[in-house]
Design an enzyme around this catalytic site. Structure first.
Site, PDB file in Angstrom:
ATOM      1  N   CYS A   2       0.786  -1.115  -0.110  1.00 57.10           N
ATOM      2  CA  CYS A   2      -0.064   0.012   0.164  1.00 57.10           C
ATOM      3  C   CYS A   2       0.865   1.275   0.068  1.00 57.10           C
ATOM      4  O   CYS A   2       1.853   1.227   0.821  1.00 57.10           O
ATOM      5  CB  CYS A   2      -0.959   0.116   1.058  1.00 57.10           C
ATOM      6  SG  CYS A   2      -1.965  -1.327   1.160  1.00 57.10           S
ATOM      7  N   ARG A  27       3.993  -0.378  -4.723  1.00 57.52           N
ATOM      8  CA  ARG A  27       3.664  -1.016  -3.297  1.00 57.52           C
ATOM      9  C   ARG A  27       2.394  -1.625  -3.089  1.00 57.52           C
ATOM     10  O   ARG A  27       2.340  -2.313  -2.235  1.00 57.52           O
ATOM     11  CB  ARG A  27       3.750   0.209  -2.241  1.00 57.52           C
ATOM     12  CG  ARG A  27       4.830   1.102  -2.183  1.00 57.52           C
ATOM     13  CD  ARG A  27       4.847   2.252  -1.503  1.00 57.52           C
ATOM     14  NE  ARG A  27       4.810   2.077  -0.127  1.00 57.52           N
ATOM     15  CZ  ARG A  27       5.714   1.837   0.678  1.00 57.52           C
ATOM     16  NH1 ARG A  27       7.067   2.039   0.454  1.00 57.52           N
ATOM     17  NH2 ARG A  27       5.569   1.166   2.018  1.00 57.52           N
ATOM     18  N   TRP A  74      -2.837  -3.114  -1.650  1.00 57.27           N
ATOM     19  CA  TRP A  74      -2.509  -4.424  -1.910  1.00 57.27           C
ATOM     20  C   TRP A  74      -3.258  -5.138  -0.816  1.00 57.27           C
ATOM     21  O   TRP A  74      -3.191  -4.769   0.388  1.00 57.27           O
ATOM     22  CB  TRP A  74      -1.088  -4.625  -1.435  1.00 57.27           C
ATOM     23  CG  TRP A  74      -0.401  -5.921  -1.770  1.00 57.27           C
ATOM     24  CD1 TRP A  74      -0.121  -6.646  -2.910  1.00 57.27           C
ATOM     25  CD2 TRP A  74      -0.361  -6.986  -0.714  1.00 57.27           C
ATOM     26  NE1 TRP A  74       0.246  -7.909  -2.734  1.00 57.27           N
ATOM     27  CE2 TRP A  74       0.011  -8.247  -1.592  1.00 57.27           C
ATOM     28  CE3 TRP A  74      -0.816  -7.246   0.507  1.00 57.27           C
ATOM     29  CZ2 TRP A  74       0.148  -9.446  -0.890  1.00 57.27           C
ATOM     30  CZ3 TRP A  74      -0.635  -8.283   1.124  1.00 57.27           C
ATOM     31  CH2 TRP A  74      -0.018  -9.465   0.370  1.00 57.27           C
ATOM     32  N   ASN A 100      -1.978   2.042   5.523  1.00 56.48           N
ATOM     33  CA  ASN A 100      -1.002   1.005   5.042  1.00 56.48           C
ATOM     34  C   ASN A 100      -0.667   0.211   6.503  1.00 56.48           C
ATOM     35  O   ASN A 100      -0.118   0.798   7.465  1.00 56.48           O
ATOM     36  CB  ASN A 100       0.068   1.589   4.450  1.00 56.48           C
ATOM     37  CG  ASN A 100       1.267   0.507   4.238  1.00 56.48           C
ATOM     38  OD1 ASN A 100       1.039  -0.634   4.473  1.00 56.48           O
ATOM     39  ND2 ASN A 100       2.560   1.125   3.977  1.00 56.48           N
ATOM     40  N   GLY A 101      -0.885  -1.077   6.570  1.00 55.14           N
ATOM     41  CA  GLY A 101      -0.662  -1.914   7.663  1.00 55.14           C
ATOM     42  C   GLY A 101      -1.766  -2.906   7.986  1.00 55.14           C
ATOM     43  O   GLY A 101      -2.657  -3.137   7.196  1.00 55.14           O
ATOM     44  N   GLU A 483      17.848 -18.140  -6.779  1.00 55.05           N
ATOM     45  CA  GLU A 483      17.590 -16.829  -6.970  1.00 55.05           C
ATOM     46  C   GLU A 483      17.026 -16.716  -8.544  1.00 55.05           C
ATOM     47  O   GLU A 483      15.889 -16.027  -8.768  1.00 55.05           O
ATOM     48  CB  GLU A 483      18.443 -15.697  -6.775  1.00 55.05           C
ATOM     49  CG  GLU A 483      18.478 -14.453  -7.251  1.00 55.05           C
ATOM     50  CD  GLU A 483      17.239 -13.595  -7.025  1.00 55.05           C
ATOM     51  OE1 GLU A 483      16.533 -14.063  -5.860  1.00 55.05           O
ATOM     52  OE2 GLU A 483      16.950 -12.611  -7.309  1.00 55.05           O
ATOM     53  N   LYS A 487      13.084 -15.658  -9.450  1.00 54.82           N
ATOM     54  CA  LYS A 487      12.941 -14.611 -10.432  1.00 54.82           C
ATOM     55  C   LYS A 487      11.805 -14.840 -11.681  1.00 54.82           C
ATOM     56  O   LYS A 487      11.149 -14.094 -11.965  1.00 54.82           O
ATOM     57  CB  LYS A 487      14.317 -13.994 -11.224  1.00 54.82           C
ATOM     58  CG  LYS A 487      14.343 -12.447 -11.492  1.00 54.82           C
ATOM     59  CD  LYS A 487      14.980 -11.692 -10.211  1.00 54.82           C
ATOM     60  CE  LYS A 487      14.188 -11.512  -8.964  1.00 54.82           C
ATOM     61  NZ  LYS A 487      14.541 -11.008  -7.897  1.00 54.82           N
ATOM     62  N   GLU A 490       8.538 -15.274 -10.404  1.00 58.63           N
ATOM     63  CA  GLU A 490       7.865 -14.198  -9.798  1.00 58.63           C
ATOM     64  C   GLU A 490       7.349 -13.357 -10.890  1.00 58.63           C
ATOM     65  O   GLU A 490       6.194 -12.745 -10.844  1.00 58.63           O
ATOM     66  CB  GLU A 490       8.927 -13.509  -9.105  1.00 58.63           C
ATOM     67  CG  GLU A 490       8.637 -12.180  -8.318  1.00 58.63           C
ATOM     68  CD  GLU A 490       9.844 -11.676  -7.590  1.00 58.63           C
ATOM     69  OE1 GLU A 490      10.923 -11.882  -7.965  1.00 58.63           O
ATOM     70  OE2 GLU A 490       9.446 -10.653  -6.640  1.00 58.63           O
ATOM     71  N   HIS A 506      18.594 -37.824  -6.215  1.00 59.56           N
ATOM     72  CA  HIS A 506      17.814 -38.206  -4.769  1.00 59.56           C
ATOM     73  C   HIS A 506      16.430 -37.938  -4.854  1.00 59.56           C
ATOM     74  O   HIS A 506      15.603 -37.871  -3.850  1.00 59.56           O
ATOM     75  CB  HIS A 506      18.408 -37.574  -3.426  1.00 59.56           C
ATOM     76  CG  HIS A 506      19.692 -38.027  -3.461  1.00 59.56           C
ATOM     77  ND1 HIS A 506      20.324 -39.198  -3.185  1.00 59.56           N
ATOM     78  CD2 HIS A 506      20.885 -37.005  -3.664  1.00 59.56           C
ATOM     79  CE1 HIS A 506      22.014 -39.258  -2.990  1.00 59.56           C
ATOM     80  NE2 HIS A 506      22.104 -37.961  -3.327  1.00 59.56           N
ATOM     81  N   LYS A 603       6.029  -4.458  -3.699  1.00 56.48           N
ATOM     82  CA  LYS A 603       7.377  -4.349  -3.418  1.00 56.48           C
ATOM     83  C   LYS A 603       7.935  -4.498  -2.178  1.00 56.48           C
ATOM     84  O   LYS A 603       8.797  -5.154  -1.767  1.00 56.48           O
ATOM     85  CB  LYS A 603       7.951  -2.940  -4.157  1.00 56.48           C
ATOM     86  CG  LYS A 603       9.298  -2.894  -4.059  1.00 56.48           C
ATOM     87  CD  LYS A 603      10.088  -3.439  -5.141  1.00 56.48           C
ATOM     88  CE  LYS A 603      11.658  -3.266  -5.132  1.00 56.48           C
ATOM     89  NZ  LYS A 603      12.324  -4.328  -5.865  1.00 56.48           N
TER      90      LYS A 603
HETATM   91  C1  AGP Z   1      12.350 -10.149  -4.826  1.00 58.40           C
HETATM   92  O1  AGP Z   1      12.514 -10.172  -6.478  1.00 58.40           O
HETATM   93  C2  AGP Z   1      11.054  -9.973  -4.240  1.00 58.40           C
HETATM   94  N1  AGP Z   1      10.194  -9.217  -4.715  1.00 58.40           N
HETATM   95  C3  AGP Z   1      11.118 -10.379  -2.924  1.00 58.40           C
HETATM   96  O2  AGP Z   1      11.404 -11.652  -2.488  1.00 58.40           O
HETATM   97  C4  AGP Z   1      12.040  -9.434  -2.059  1.00 58.40           C
HETATM   98  O3  AGP Z   1      13.212  -9.687  -2.169  1.00 58.40           O
HETATM   99  C5  AGP Z   1      11.574  -9.716  -0.407  1.00 58.40           C
HETATM  100  O4  AGP Z   1      10.193  -9.292  -0.387  1.00 58.40           O
HETATM  101  C6  AGP Z   1      12.411  -8.906   0.342  1.00 58.40           C
HETATM  102  O5  AGP Z   1      12.339  -7.661   0.308  1.00 58.40           O
HETATM  103  P1  AGP Z   1      13.402  -6.345   0.877  1.00 58.40           P
HETATM  104  O6  AGP Z   1      14.758  -6.841   0.169  1.00 58.40           O
HETATM  105  O7  AGP Z   1      12.842  -5.137   0.661  1.00 58.40           O
HETATM  106  O8  AGP Z   1      13.486  -6.596   2.294  1.00 58.40           O
END
Ligand code: AGP
Length: 608
Positions: A2, A27, A74, A100-101, A483, A487, A490, A506, A603
Site C-alpha cells: 500500500c 507498493r 495491496w 497501510n498496515g 534466485e 525471478k 515471480e 535423490h 514491492k
Molecule cells: C524479490 O524479487 C522479491 N520481490 C522479494 O522476494 C523481496 O526480495 C523480499 O520481499 C524482500 O524485500 P526487501 O529486500 O525489501 O526486504
C-alpha cells in the site's frame, strides 16, 4: 504494501495525489482512491478497483481541493473492490482515512463501533479507524487529539493519513510499523509512504519514527508522540536522482534496473576498497578489529531474494573469513524463539528496509541482547535505523517489484564484509588482492553479460512455453539457482524449482522430461566435472539443458549455453546470476506479463 500520499497547500491537491500514487503503485496495485476537502465543505471521494490509471480516468475535472489524501492498495482484508478501496469514511462522512498496515483488533473494534451505530461499508480493517476517529472527534476536539485517542485503542501496524471536513487546514498522519515521510515545500506540504512520490516537489523530508504523529499544515508541521509529547525533527535532504524514478527510455523499470548494475555495483564499492592493505573499509559496521575477532558465527536474515543474497553472503564469509555463516528466512526465524548467542553477529538484509518480517527478526535479536548489522538499500528506513550499524548499498531506488540491482549490490556488500572480516582473520594479503582486483573488474564484466540481452531474449522465447523449469547449481551455484527460479516464477508465472545439482538423483530427477528444461549453473571451478556429470544424467533422460557457464559444455551435454566472464571462484555467483535476470525478464515479456507489477505481489512487504 500500500502507498499513501497527502497534500496541503495553495494548489489543487488532486494532480499531486494522482501522480504520487502512480509513483507508489509498485507498493500495491489492486485498487486506488483519493479524497479531498471540497472548497464548499465536505469530503469528496473517488475510489476504484484497478490501477491508478483507472482512478485517474474516474476522477472528474471538477474534483478539486486544497487538502487531500490518496491510497494505492495491496489487499489484506477483503477482495480488491471499489468498496474496499481506501479512503474510508465514518457515517457522517466527516473523517477520511488512508492506511497501510494491519489493525489486529479490527474485529473487536468493529463489533463495538457497530453496536454504537457505525455502519460499515467495506470488509477492511481500515474502516474501523474512520469510525473510531469520528467517535473521538467531538465538538471542539482538535483532529490530532481525536486521532491520538483513537490510536490508543488500536493494536497493529499503521501508516495513516487523516482528513477532517471540519478542520480542512490540516492533515494528521501517524506511523507505527509502516513508513510515513513528510515533504517540506514552499508554503505547501506533502506526505508519502516513501520519497519516490516526493522528489519532484521537494528534497527536504522528515521520516516519522514508529509511535510518532504529525499535524501537517500548509506552512509547516508539528510532530509528537502517542502520549502527546512534542518531538523535534530536523529535515534531511534526499540525494537520489529524479531520473531514477523514470523508465528512462527502457520498456520497463526491470530492464532499466538490470542495465543499471554496472553503475550500482560501482556505487556499492565506491571508496570502500583499500588496495594497500588488500581489504575493505566499512566504518559503518561500528565494530573494531578486536570485537570482530570475537565473532564465532554469522547469521544472516532476510526474506525472498534478500534471503538468497544472504545465502551467497554466507558462502563468501565462510570462504574468505572462515567464520561459520548461515542465512535464514527472517520470516521463519522470528517465529521460532531463536537462541541468540553473544558471539554470533546477526546481519539483516533488505532492499526496502521496510520488510516487516525482517524488521521483527531484528527486533527479536535486539530484545535478546544480540548485535545486528544491516545491509540495506533505503537510507533512513526502519530496518536501517533499528540496526546497530551496517552498510548502505547505494544501488539507487529499485522500483520494479522483482529485485535485481539491489540483489547484486547486496552480494557485493557481502563480498566487502567477507574481505574485511577475512583480512582481520587469516585471509592472506595475496588472497585479499585477488578479491580486490576481482571486485574492481565486476562492472565491466556485468556489461559483457548485459551485451548478450538480445541473444538471451531468443532463448527466453524458446523456453518460456515450457510447463516449468528446473534450476540447478552446486555449492556456490545453488543460491544462484534459487534466485534464478525465484525471478522466473515471480515475473513470468512459469513454475520453477531450484535444487542443488548434487540432490537431483535423490528425487527430482523423476521430473526430468523434454517438457521440463533445466537451467544449469556450470562455473569453471573445482566442481566442474561433477556438474558435467549431472548434465549427462539429465541428457540421458531426454531433458533439455540451458547451461550458464564459463566454457561451453559439449553439445551432447547442453542444448544451449550462455557464456559468462570468469571472476574469482568466490565471486562467480554474482556474474552467473545476471543472465538469469535477463532470462526471467525476457520470458515474462514473451508471455505478455505485467513485468514491473506481477500479479498478487507488492514491492515492500510491510505486513506479516
Ligand atoms: C524479490 O524479487 C522479491 N520481490 C522479494 O522476494 C523481496 O526480495 C523480499 O520481499 C524482500 O524485500 P526487501 O529486500 O525489501 O526486504
Amino acid at each position: 504494501m500500500c502507498g499513501i500520499v497527502a497534500y496541503i497547500g495553495p494548489k489543487d491537491a488532486t494532480p499531486f495525489l494522482l501522480e504520487g500514487l502512480a509513483r507508489l503503485e509498485y507498493r500495491g496495485y489492486d485498487s486506488a482512491g483519493v479524497a479531498v476537502t471540497g472548497r464548499t465543505g465536505g469530503i469528496k471521494v473517488r475510489k476504484v478497483k484497478g490501477r491508478v490509471a483507472d482512478l485517474a480516468a474516474a476522477v472528474p475535472a471538477r474534483f478539486k481541493g486544497a487538502t487531500g489524501i490518496g491510497h494505492t492498495r495491496w489487499a489484506t482484508h477483503g477482495v480488491p473492490s471499489d468498496a474496499n478501496a481506501h479512503p474510508h469514511l465514518d457515517n457522517a462522512e466527516r473523517i477520511a482515512v488512508v492506511h497501510n498496515g494491519i489493525i489486529e483488533n479490527a474485529d473487536e473494534l468493529r463489533a463495538k463501533l457497530a453496536a454504537d451505530g457505525a455502519v460499515f461499508r467495506s470488509e477492511t480493517d481500515t474502516e474501523v479507524l474512520g469510525h473510531l476517529i469520528a467517535a473521538h472527534a467531538a465538538e471542539g476536539v482538535e483532529l490530532e487529539e481525536a486521532v491520538r485517542a483513537a490510536l490508543g485503542k488500536v493494536v497493529g501496524t499503521y501508516g495513516i493519513a487523516v482528513l477532517d471536513a471540519e478542520q480542512p487546514d490540516r492533515i494528521v498522519v501517524a506511523r507505527n510499523g509502516s513508513p510515513i515521510v513528510l515533504g517540506i515545500g514552499e508554503k505547501e506540504m506533502f506526505v508519502a509512504s516513501d520519497v519516490s512520490a516526493l522528489v519532484r516537489y521537494t528534497r527536504q523530508v522528515v521520516h516519522l519514527e514508529d509511535g510518532e504523529l504529525a499535524t501537517v499544515r500548509a506552512d509547516g508541521f508539528r510532530t509528537f508522540t502517542e502520549d502527546a509529547r512534542t518531538t523535534h525533527r530536523q529535515p534531511s535532504t534526499v540525494d537520489w536522482e529524479i531520473d531514477s524514478y523514470d523508465t528512462g527510455g527502457y520498456e520497463h523499470f526491470l530492464l532499466k534496473e538490470i542495465h543499471e548494475q554496472p553503475g550500482s555495483v560501482e556505487r556499492t564499492l565506491g571508496g570502500r576498497l583499500d588496495e594497500r592493505f588488500a581489504t575493505a573499509h566499512l566504518g559503518g559496521l561500528n565494530l573494531d578489529a578486536r570485537e570482530l575477532r570475537e565473532i564465532r558465527r554469522v547469521k544472516i536474515l532476510g526474506c525472498g531474494s534478500a534471503y538468497y543474497a544472504g545465502e551467497m553472503g554466507a558462502q563468501l564469509i565462510e570462504e574468505l573469513a572462515r567464520i561459520p555463516a548461515h542465512s535464514e528466512p527472517a520470516s521463519e526465524f522470528r517465529y521460532r524463539n531463536p537462541v541468540i548467542e553473544a558471539d554470533t553477529l546477526y546481519i539483516a538484509v533488505s532492499q526496502s528496509g521496510e520488510t516487516y518480517d525482517t524488521l521483527a527478526a531484528v527486533q527479536e535479536v535486539k530484545r535478546k541482547g544480540g548485535r545486528v548489522l544491516g545491509v540495506v538499500n533505503t537510507v533512513g528506513s526502519a530496518i536501517a535505523r533499528e540496526c546497530d550499524g551496517g552498510i548502505y548499498l547505494h544501488a539507487g531506488p529499485e522500483i520494479s517489484v522483482a529485485s535485481t540491482k539491489a540483489f547484486t549490490s547486496t552480494v557485493v556488500a557481502f563480498a566487502l564484509i567477507a574481505l574485511h572480516f577475512g583480512r582481520i582473520h587469516d585471509l592472506s594479503p595475496a588472497d585479499g588482492r585477488r578479491i580486490v582486483s576481482a571486485l574492481k573488474a565486476l562492472p565491466d564484466q556485468i556489461r559483457e553479460v548485459l551485451a548478450q540481452s538480445d541473444a538471451i531474449a531468443e532463448l527466453a522465447a524458446e523456453y518460456a512455453g515450457s510447463e516449468g523449469m528446473m534450476f540447478i547449481g552446486r555449492v556456490r551455484g545453488y543460491p544462484v539457482a534459487r534466485e534464478g527460479a525465484q525471478k522466473l516464477k515471480e515475473i513470468s508465472y512459469v513454475h520453477a524449482e531450484a535444487y542443488p545439482a548434487s540432490e537431483l538423483k535423490h528425487g527430482p530427477l523423476a521430473l526430468i522430461s523434454p517438457e521440463l528444461p533445466t537451467v544449469a549453473l556450470v562455473p569453471d571451478d573445482e566442481l566442474l566435472d561433477k556438474n558435467l556429470t549431472t548434465l549427462g544424467e539429465i541428457k540421458a533422460r531426454s531433458g533439455r539443458v540451458l547451461a550458464v557457464a564459463h566454457r561451453r559444455p559439449e553439445t551432447k551435454l547442453a542444448d544451449h549455453c550462455i557464456l559468462v566472464p570468469k571472476s574469482e571462484p568466490e565471486l562467480d555467483p554474482l556474474l552467473l546470476n545476471i543472465p538469469l535476470q535477463l532470462l526471467a525478464y525476457h520470458a515474462a515479456v514473451a508471455l505478455g506479463r505485467d513485468v514491473d507489477k506481477p500479479r498478487n505481489l507488492a514491492k515492500s512487504v510491510t505486513v506479516e
